[in-house]
Write a protein that holds these residues in place. Structure first.
Motif, short mmCIF file in Angstrom:
data_model
loop_
_atom_site.label_atom_id
_atom_site.label_comp_id
_atom_site.label_asym_id
_atom_site.label_seq_id
_atom_site.Cartn_x
_atom_site.Cartn_y
_atom_site.Cartn_z
N SER A 98 0.88 -1.20 0.02
CA SER A 98 0.03 -0.01 -0.09
C SER A 98 0.91 1.24 0.06
CB SER A 98 -0.87 -0.06 1.26
OG SER A 98 -1.96 -1.10 1.35
N LEU A 99 2.01 1.28 0.77
CA LEU A 99 2.74 2.27 0.99
C LEU A 99 3.91 2.44 -0.02
CD1 LEU A 99 3.24 2.52 4.67
CD2 LEU A 99 1.71 3.88 3.18
N LEU A 100 4.35 1.44 -0.65
CA LEU A 100 5.51 1.64 -1.65
C LEU A 100 4.91 1.53 -3.20
CD1 LEU A 100 8.42 -0.38 0.18
CD2 LEU A 100 7.93 2.17 0.01
N PHE A 101 4.76 0.33 -3.40
CA PHE A 101 4.40 -0.40 -4.83
C PHE A 101 3.69 -1.65 -4.63
CE2 PHE A 101 8.83 -1.36 -4.30
CZ PHE A 101 8.79 -2.64 -4.92
N PRO A 102 2.95 -1.77 -5.37
CA PRO A 102 2.04 -3.25 -5.58
C PRO A 102 2.83 -4.45 -5.21
CG PRO A 102 1.03 -1.79 -7.23
CD PRO A 102 2.29 -1.24 -6.80
N GLN A 103 4.08 -4.40 -5.96
CA GLN A 103 4.64 -5.77 -5.73
C GLN A 103 5.59 -5.81 -4.47
OE1 GLN A 103 4.91 -3.53 -8.51
NE2 GLN A 103 3.67 -4.93 -9.87
N GLN A 146 -9.37 -0.03 0.36
CA GLN A 146 -9.08 0.99 -0.69
C GLN A 146 -10.19 1.82 -1.39
OE1 GLN A 146 -7.07 -1.37 -3.69
NE2 GLN A 146 -4.87 -0.79 -2.70
N GLN A 147 -11.42 0.80 -1.27
CA GLN A 147 -12.64 1.62 -1.62
C GLN A 147 -12.86 2.75 -0.32
OE1 GLN A 147 -16.17 -0.68 -1.73
NE2 GLN A 147 -16.80 0.50 -3.56
N GLN A 148 -12.66 2.68 0.45
CA GLN A 148 -12.99 3.49 1.70
C GLN A 148 -12.09 4.75 1.77
OE1 GLN A 148 -15.93 3.40 3.36
NE2 GLN A 148 -16.31 1.66 2.11
N GLY A 149 -10.90 4.61 0.72
CA GLY A 149 -9.84 5.77 0.63
C GLY A 149 -8.66 5.51 1.79
N ILE A 150 -8.78 4.41 2.57
CA ILE A 150 -7.83 4.26 3.51
C ILE A 150 -7.09 2.95 3.63
CG2 ILE A 150 -8.33 5.98 5.46
CD1 ILE A 150 -10.06 3.87 6.85
#
Length: 115
Positions: A12-17, A87-91
């Motif tokens: 979530s913070l860096l990159f998806p992988q 993710q849908q909730q924005g957090i």
């Protein structure tokens, strides 16, 4: 216990992988370390009258494999749904907290069952 929440936080913070990449790196390091442990190997005893069959020929093993596959699908779905909802909730980082509580509950249940 900290692996799934850490992987989600990194992704979530860096990159998806980032999470799966860390998992692969730690898996390789742990596997190499485990394979290098020679003192724990059991002694090999040869028996001439022993017939060998596949463990998968046993119906209990087949049933157990099917049940474990179903449990893996359920656990995987919980992970994916938790991340998607957060993710849908924005957090998106909230998924780490939800999955941490899920892992803690599993740990407590495992300790209770084991005791």
């Amino acid at each position: 216990m900290i692996g799934p929440p850490l992987a989600i936080a990194l992704s979530s913070l860096l990159f998806p992988q980032a999470g799966p990449l860390l998992a692969v790196i730690l898996f390789v390091i742990g596997s190499i370390w485990l394979v290098s442990q020679k003192d724990t190997e059991p002694k090999i005893e040869q028996s001439e009258n022993q017939t060998r069959t596949s463990a998968l020929a046993n119906s209990t093993v087949k049933l157990l494999s099917l049940v474990l596959l179903a449990l893996g699908v359920i656990v995987g779905a919980i992970d994916v749904l938790s991340i998607a909802f957060a993710q849908q909730q924005g957090i998106p980082i909230a998924a780490s907290l939800v999955l941490s509580m899920y892992a803690l509950g599993s740990c407590i249940a495992g300790l209770d069952l084991g005791s």
